[in-house]
Design a protein around this motif. Structure first.
Motif, PDB file in Angstrom:
ATOM      1  N   THR A 259      45.595  41.219  55.785  1.00 44.83           N
ATOM      2  CA  THR A 259      44.300  40.573  55.525  1.00 44.83           C
ATOM      3  C   THR A 259      43.912  40.735  54.058  1.00 44.83           C
ATOM      4  O   THR A 259      43.474  39.783  53.396  1.00 44.83           O
ATOM      5  N   GLU A 260      44.080  41.951  53.528  1.00 45.15           N
ATOM      6  CA  GLU A 260      43.749  42.176  52.120  1.00 45.15           C
ATOM      7  C   GLU A 260      44.650  41.342  51.211  1.00 45.15           C
ATOM      8  O   GLU A 260      44.190  40.811  50.186  1.00 45.15           O
ATOM      9  N   LEU A 261      45.910  41.237  51.579  1.00 44.75           N
ATOM     10  CA  LEU A 261      46.824  40.417  50.776  1.00 44.75           C
ATOM     11  C   LEU A 261      46.408  38.949  50.806  1.00 44.75           C
ATOM     12  O   LEU A 261      46.482  38.253  49.789  1.00 44.75           O
ATOM     13  N   ARG A 262      45.966  38.472  51.974  1.00 48.99           N
ATOM     14  CA  ARG A 262      45.491  37.085  52.059  1.00 48.99           C
ATOM     15  C   ARG A 262      44.260  36.885  51.181  1.00 48.99           C
ATOM     16  O   ARG A 262      44.100  35.830  50.551  1.00 48.99           O
ATOM     17  N   TYR A 263      43.405  37.900  51.110  1.00 48.82           N
ATOM     18  CA  TYR A 263      42.205  37.798  50.288  1.00 48.82           C
ATOM     19  C   TYR A 263      42.565  37.650  48.809  1.00 48.82           C
ATOM     20  O   TYR A 263      42.006  36.799  48.096  1.00 48.82           O
ATOM     21  N   ILE A 264      43.510  38.474  48.313  1.00 50.49           N
ATOM     22  CA  ILE A 264      43.808  38.391  46.879  1.00 50.49           C
ATOM     23  C   ILE A 264      44.530  37.084  46.544  1.00 50.49           C
ATOM     24  O   ILE A 264      44.332  36.519  45.469  1.00 50.49           O
ATOM     25  N   VAL A 265      45.330  36.575  47.476  1.00 47.35           N
ATOM     26  CA  VAL A 265      45.978  35.277  47.238  1.00 47.35           C
ATOM     27  C   VAL A 265      44.922  34.176  47.180  1.00 47.35           C
ATOM     28  O   VAL A 265      44.989  33.267  46.341  1.00 47.35           O
ATOM     29  N   ALA A 266      43.928  34.246  48.052  1.00 55.23           N
ATOM     30  CA  ALA A 266      42.866  33.239  48.057  1.00 55.23           C
ATOM     31  C   ALA A 266      42.051  33.277  46.770  1.00 55.23           C
ATOM     32  O   ALA A 266      41.716  32.236  46.190  1.00 55.23           O
ATOM     33  N   VAL A 267      41.723  34.478  46.290  1.00 57.11           N
ATOM     34  CA  VAL A 267      40.952  34.592  45.047  1.00 57.11           C
ATOM     35  C   VAL A 267      41.773  34.076  43.863  1.00 57.11           C
ATOM     36  O   VAL A 267      41.257  33.376  42.985  1.00 57.11           O
ATOM     37  N   ALA A 268      43.068  34.394  43.852  1.00 59.38           N
ATOM     38  CA  ALA A 268      43.930  33.911  42.770  1.00 59.38           C
ATOM     39  C   ALA A 268      43.995  32.392  42.769  1.00 59.38           C
ATOM     40  O   ALA A 268      44.043  31.762  41.707  1.00 59.38           O
ATOM     41  N   ARG A 269      43.979  31.791  43.957  1.00 58.99           N
ATOM     42  CA  ARG A 269      44.045  30.337  44.057  1.00 58.99           C
ATOM     43  C   ARG A 269      42.728  29.690  43.666  1.00 58.99           C
ATOM     44  O   ARG A 269      42.704  28.705  42.928  1.00 58.99           O
ATOM     45  N   GLU A 270      41.622  30.231  44.143  1.00 54.94           N
ATOM     46  CA  GLU A 270      40.310  29.602  43.929  1.00 54.94           C
ATOM     47  C   GLU A 270      39.665  29.999  42.604  1.00 54.94           C
ATOM     48  O   GLU A 270      38.768  29.296  42.134  1.00 54.94           O
ATOM     49  N   ARG A 271      40.102  31.154  42.035  1.00 51.21           N
ATOM     50  CA  ARG A 271      39.481  31.674  40.820  1.00 51.21           C
ATOM     51  C   ARG A 271      37.973  31.895  41.000  1.00 51.21           C
ATOM     52  O   ARG A 271      37.187  31.764  40.061  1.00 51.21           O
ATOM     53  N   HIS A 272      37.591  32.230  42.227  1.00 51.10           N
ATOM     54  CA  HIS A 272      36.164  32.389  42.530  1.00 51.10           C
ATOM     55  C   HIS A 272      36.036  33.159  43.848  1.00 51.10           C
ATOM     56  O   HIS A 272      36.663  32.778  44.847  1.00 51.10           O
ATOM     57  N   PHE A 273      35.262  34.245  43.858  1.00 47.42           N
ATOM     58  CA  PHE A 273      35.145  35.062  45.064  1.00 47.42           C
ATOM     59  C   PHE A 273      34.434  34.321  46.193  1.00 47.42           C
ATOM     60  O   PHE A 273      34.812  34.436  47.359  1.00 47.42           O
ATOM     61  N   GLY A 274      33.411  33.565  45.852  1.00 49.85           N
ATOM     62  CA  GLY A 274      32.658  32.848  46.886  1.00 49.85           C
ATOM     63  C   GLY A 274      33.505  31.807  47.588  1.00 49.85           C
ATOM     64  O   GLY A 274      33.523  31.722  48.822  1.00 49.85           O
ATOM     65  N   ARG A 275      34.222  30.994  46.795  1.00 50.23           N
ATOM     66  CA  ARG A 275      35.070  29.957  47.397  1.00 50.23           C
ATOM     67  C   ARG A 275      36.225  30.580  48.178  1.00 50.23           C
ATOM     68  O   ARG A 275      36.638  30.060  49.218  1.00 50.23           O
ATOM     69  N   ALA A 276      36.758  31.700  47.669  1.00 52.53           N
ATOM     70  CA  ALA A 276      37.838  32.373  48.386  1.00 52.53           C
ATOM     71  C   ALA A 276      37.348  32.906  49.723  1.00 52.53           C
ATOM     72  O   ALA A 276      38.047  32.819  50.740  1.00 52.53           O
TER      73      ALA A 276
ATOM     74  N   GLY B 294      34.703  37.531  35.462  1.00 55.16           N
ATOM     75  CA  GLY B 294      33.889  36.931  34.414  1.00 55.16           C
ATOM     76  C   GLY B 294      32.584  36.413  34.975  1.00 55.16           C
ATOM     77  O   GLY B 294      32.337  36.443  36.184  1.00 55.16           O
ATOM     78  N   SER B 295      31.733  35.896  34.109  1.00 58.27           N
ATOM     79  CA  SER B 295      30.424  35.396  34.557  1.00 58.27           C
ATOM     80  C   SER B 295      30.552  34.111  35.362  1.00 58.27           C
ATOM     81  O   SER B 295      29.764  33.858  36.272  1.00 58.27           O
ATOM     82  N   SER B 296      31.548  33.288  35.044  1.00 56.06           N
ATOM     83  CA  SER B 296      31.666  32.007  35.736  1.00 56.06           C
ATOM     84  C   SER B 296      32.991  31.838  36.467  1.00 56.06           C
ATOM     85  O   SER B 296      33.113  30.986  37.332  1.00 56.06           O
ATOM     86  N   GLU B 297      34.003  32.649  36.094  1.00 50.54           N
ATOM     87  CA  GLU B 297      35.310  32.473  36.711  1.00 50.54           C
ATOM     88  C   GLU B 297      36.043  33.790  36.777  1.00 50.54           C
ATOM     89  O   GLU B 297      35.825  34.685  35.965  1.00 50.54           O
ATOM     90  N   VAL B 298      36.897  33.925  37.777  1.00 49.15           N
ATOM     91  CA  VAL B 298      37.726  35.103  37.949  1.00 49.15           C
ATOM     92  C   VAL B 298      39.114  34.787  37.409  1.00 49.15           C
ATOM     93  O   VAL B 298      39.662  33.724  37.679  1.00 49.15           O
ATOM     94  N   SER B 299      39.688  35.700  36.649  1.00 50.03           N
ATOM     95  CA  SER B 299      41.050  35.524  36.153  1.00 50.03           C
ATOM     96  C   SER B 299      41.939  36.632  36.704  1.00 50.03           C
ATOM     97  O   SER B 299      41.460  37.710  37.064  1.00 50.03           O
ATOM     98  N   VAL B 300      43.233  36.339  36.777  1.00 49.48           N
ATOM     99  CA  VAL B 300      44.192  37.300  37.290  1.00 49.48           C
ATOM    100  C   VAL B 300      44.802  38.056  36.121  1.00 49.48           C
ATOM    101  O   VAL B 300      45.224  37.453  35.128  1.00 49.48           O
ATOM    102  N   THR B 301      44.862  39.395  36.219  1.00 47.58           N
ATOM    103  CA  THR B 301      45.485  40.188  35.169  1.00 47.58           C
ATOM    104  C   THR B 301      47.003  39.965  35.199  1.00 47.58           C
ATOM    105  O   THR B 301      47.548  39.531  36.220  1.00 47.58           O
ATOM    106  N   PRO B 302      47.697  40.268  34.108  1.00 42.69           N
ATOM    107  CA  PRO B 302      49.162  40.110  34.120  1.00 42.69           C
ATOM    108  C   PRO B 302      49.830  40.893  35.242  1.00 42.69           C
ATOM    109  O   PRO B 302      50.727  40.375  35.929  1.00 42.69           O
ATOM    110  N   LEU B 303      49.402  42.138  35.461  1.00 39.66           N
ATOM    111  CA  LEU B 303      49.955  42.921  36.565  1.00 39.66           C
ATOM    112  C   LEU B 303      49.522  42.336  37.903  1.00 39.66           C
ATOM    113  O   LEU B 303      50.294  42.286  38.864  1.00 39.66           O
ATOM    114  N   GLY B 304      48.275  41.859  37.942  1.00 36.01           N
ATOM    115  CA  GLY B 304      47.767  41.240  39.163  1.00 36.01           C
ATOM    116  C   GLY B 304      48.548  39.995  39.545  1.00 36.01           C
ATOM    117  O   GLY B 304      48.751  39.717  40.731  1.00 36.01           O
ATOM    118  N   ASP B 305      49.020  39.254  38.545  1.00 33.06           N
ATOM    119  CA  ASP B 305      49.810  38.048  38.816  1.00 33.06           C
ATOM    120  C   ASP B 305      51.090  38.402  39.563  1.00 33.06           C
ATOM    121  O   ASP B 305      51.479  37.715  40.515  1.00 33.06           O
TER     122      ASP B 305
END
Length: 311
Positions: free
Chosen positions: A4-21, A51-62
């Motif tokens: 479940t946690e892995l699905r969450y981080i994949v969703a955030v990486a895709r949407e670049r936004h916690f709310g949409r994820a 960030g204030s408007s968008e979430v970015s993935v760190t190099p290690l996070g990628d």
């Protein structure tokens, strides 16, 4: 860590936004945020920069997200293997399809699938190519019907058909009386296009690249108009706002649908622009018989005016 946690981080990486994820995962944003913070604490690293408007993935996070996608896919494969041991055609098949194919292929495809494999209902998702590729990669879809080209994602690809394009013009337009039209002639017309995100827009701009930007002529600046769907654009054309390019299967067959008396379809002169429509799925997807049954159901469709292909 959990799937479940892995699905969450994949969703955030895709949407670049916690709310949409969170919406995509059908959970509240606090639930998703707490789970991701817990995973970051467990791994002792930051996966995302907030960030204030968008979430970015760190190099290690990628790297972590890519591995999470692989783990999710492998977990889904375990379930598929278990299903296959019983009946590979039993259970739903999650099928994605792009907007410019869905309305014209799905009605007959669904009927054929019900007739041929009633034990395998199709769970349908209509979306943009990029979104469908993401859903395939994360295991949210089993297969998708797309138009080439698209980014190489290591998916299995089976060609379905080559579909020619046609010009749609108002019935009162000079082109409506022509037997064929060249792409060169469309440069002089006001072109109506799909909005950004639709791959068919890119196909049309390959035929008429000058409409990718403002162009000028003796009458001043001309701009290409944008619509949200092919059917919306057809209505705009019928009202006299301009001309457009449409795929063959979007044209109503004689006697099967009421023809719009204000709209005419004209073939292209050679070379006729086309698009290749394909079926794609993950190479690790184990229900081979389900993919074969889906392809057979597609080939059983009438597909008037297209060139059928086999692998």
């Amino acid at each position: 860590m959990t799937l479940t946690e892995l699905r969450y981080i994949v969703a955030v990486a895709r949407e670049r936004h916690f709310g949409r994820a969170a919406e995509a995962c059908f959970v509240s944003q606090p639930t998703l945020s707490v789970a991701i913070k817990k995973l970051e604490d467990e791994l002792d690293c930051k996966i995302f920069e907030r960030g204030s408007s968008e979430v970015s993935v760190t190099p290690l996070g990628d790297e972590i997200v890519r591995q999470a996608q692989s783990v999710i896919e492998q977990a889904a494969a375990i379930k598929e293997i278990a299903k296959r041991g019983k009946d590979p055609l039993a259970g739903p098949l999650r099928l994605g399809i792009i907007y410019t194919i869905g309305p014209y292929l799905l009605p007959e495809l669904v009927r054929n699938a019900i007739d041929r494999v009633p034990q395998m209902p199709l769970m349908l998702q209509e979306n943009f190519t990029v979104k469908l590729l993401d859903m395939l990669r994360t295991g949210e879809l089993d297969a998708a019907i797309l138009a080439e080209p698209f980014p190489d994602t290591g998916l299995a690809v089976a060609p379905l058909y080559d579909e020619p394009f046609m010009v749609a013009a108002p019935a009162t337009h000079a082109l409506a009386r022509r037997a064929s039209v060249s792409a060169e002639e469309l440069k002089q017309e006001t072109m109506l296009l799909l909005g950004n995100g639709h791959c068919f827009r890119d196909h049309v701009l390959e035929v008429c690249p000058e409409f990718a930007r403002f162009s000028s002529d003796a009458e001043g600046i001309r701009k290409s108009f944008e619509g949200s769907s092919l059917e919306t654009i057809k209505h705009m054309v019928a009202s006299g706002m301009g001309v457009t390019v449409v795929p063959q299967l979007s044209i109503p067959e004689a006697g099967q649908a009421p023809a719009n008396p204000h709209l005419r379809y004209i073939p292209f002169s050679d070379p006729v622009p086309t698009r290749r429509v394909v079926l794609v799925w993950r190479r690790t997807f184990t229900r081979y018989e389900a993919i074969a049954a889906l392809r057979n159901a597609i080939y059983a469709c009438a597909l008037p005016g297209v060139k059928r292909l086999t692998a």
